[in-house]
Design an enzyme around this catalytic site. Sequence first.
Site, mmCIF file in Angstrom:
data_model
loop_
_atom_site.group_PDB
_atom_site.id
_atom_site.type_symbol
_atom_site.label_atom_id
_atom_site.label_comp_id
_atom_site.label_asym_id
_atom_site.label_seq_id
_atom_site.Cartn_x
_atom_site.Cartn_y
_atom_site.Cartn_z
ATOM 1 N N ASN A 10 13.006 49.085 -16.853
ATOM 2 C CA ASN A 10 13.119 50.537 -16.971
ATOM 3 C C ASN A 10 14.565 50.852 -17.321
ATOM 4 O OD1 ASN A 10 13.202 53.295 -16.640
ATOM 5 N ND2 ASN A 10 12.964 53.250 -14.410
ATOM 6 N N TRP A 11 14.774 51.278 -18.559
ATOM 7 C CA TRP A 11 16.156 51.506 -19.008
ATOM 8 C C TRP A 11 16.680 52.901 -18.660
ATOM 9 C CZ3 TRP A 11 16.346 48.756 -24.519
ATOM 10 C CH2 TRP A 11 16.251 47.372 -24.305
ATOM 11 N N LYS A 12 15.847 53.693 -18.040
ATOM 12 C CA LYS A 12 16.269 55.022 -17.568
ATOM 13 C C LYS A 12 17.029 55.778 -18.675
ATOM 14 C CE LYS A 12 16.505 53.047 -12.977
ATOM 15 N NZ LYS A 12 16.727 53.320 -11.584
ATOM 16 N N HIS A 96 7.714 57.766 -11.279
ATOM 17 C CA HIS A 96 8.909 57.064 -10.782
ATOM 18 C C HIS A 96 9.603 57.948 -9.736
ATOM 19 C CE1 HIS A 96 12.893 55.248 -10.664
ATOM 20 N NE2 HIS A 96 12.332 54.162 -11.153
ATOM 21 N N GLU A 98 12.566 58.698 -9.210
ATOM 22 C CA GLU A 98 13.593 59.607 -9.732
ATOM 23 C C GLU A 98 12.953 60.856 -10.322
ATOM 24 O OE1 GLU A 98 15.594 56.686 -12.127
ATOM 25 O OE2 GLU A 98 16.326 55.736 -10.297
ATOM 26 N N GLU A 168 7.851 50.624 -5.104
ATOM 27 C CA GLU A 168 9.306 50.742 -5.198
ATOM 28 C C GLU A 168 9.825 51.553 -4.020
ATOM 29 O OE1 GLU A 168 10.775 50.164 -9.420
ATOM 30 O OE2 GLU A 168 10.154 52.247 -9.312
ATOM 31 N N GLY A 174 18.259 51.052 -7.100
ATOM 32 C CA GLY A 174 19.635 51.282 -7.536
ATOM 33 C C GLY A 174 20.662 51.201 -6.419
ATOM 34 N N SER A 214 16.140 46.938 -6.803
ATOM 35 C CA SER A 214 17.264 45.994 -6.809
ATOM 36 C C SER A 214 16.828 44.541 -7.025
ATOM 37 C CB SER A 214 18.093 46.146 -5.533
ATOM 38 O OG SER A 214 18.623 47.459 -5.451
ATOM 39 N N GLY A 235 15.265 47.986 -12.859
ATOM 40 C CA GLY A 235 16.113 49.010 -13.451
ATOM 41 C C GLY A 235 17.414 48.403 -13.948
ATOM 42 N N GLY A 236 18.453 48.535 -13.146
ATOM 43 C CA GLY A 236 19.806 48.116 -13.524
ATOM 44 C C GLY A 236 19.900 46.748 -14.190
#
Length: 252
Positions: A10-12, A96, A98, A168, A174, A214, A235-236
Amino acid sequence: MSRRPLIAGNWKMYKTGPEAVETATTLARLCSNVQDVEVMIAPSFLSLPLVAESIKGTNINLGAQNLYFEKQGAFTGEVSADMIKAAGAKYVIIGHSERRQYFGETDTSVCKKIKAAIEVGLKPILCIGESDTQRDDEKTFSVLDKQVSNGLKGYGSDELAQLVLAYEPVWAIGTGKTASIDQVRQVHLYLRSLLEKLFSKDLADQTRILYGGSVKPENAKDLMGIEDVDGALVGGASLDADKFINIIKYNN
Ligand code: PEP
């Protein structure tokens, strides 16, 4: 039943079009010999057609990070399932944390979005997870139960054949904090039995349940080794192809 693991990035809201193409191209090269897991990347809407072109003929799949549930109309700033499909995506991330946290996403809108995805043949990745206070208050399972029951309300097993679930925990996204092996095992087992209770044993057996929060090259092997974990939503660590490939190749 054997479920092919899915490692999804997920490149957000990171990477311009050219940057997304560059990372996708590098990743496609690094993934050329990957067979045992399915790989997906979800760049921003704007980058979807560009990235689709750059990964054509490779073993990387494309996904979007969200959609709007209406087919078309006066919904300024929104993107429909049809548009996402036409841009070359196969998957779409829905609900998600977020989006729930910053954009008012609810189980009701999630449910409508799942329908919109299924109708055009996009595979929905439904994200669920508890906050730290909910975990501290021992509400984890009731929160997850509500998110799954309400997010998938009104569907039958047949319609959900392409569903992917992503657990998640919000407190692990994150933050660098990862859920413990025991916490992940318990929740994934719970989710599989919940799918059986709400839908059918077949659906429970075939649905991939990803862990997200993470995930890094250092912990991927342990997390992926847990029974009932069928991949990861990352993600990151998915933003850097050299890092992400080490998660994808967790077994090597
Ligand atoms: C995510 O965005 O779904 C996620 C799990 O992020 P991170 O891997 O950075 O925790």
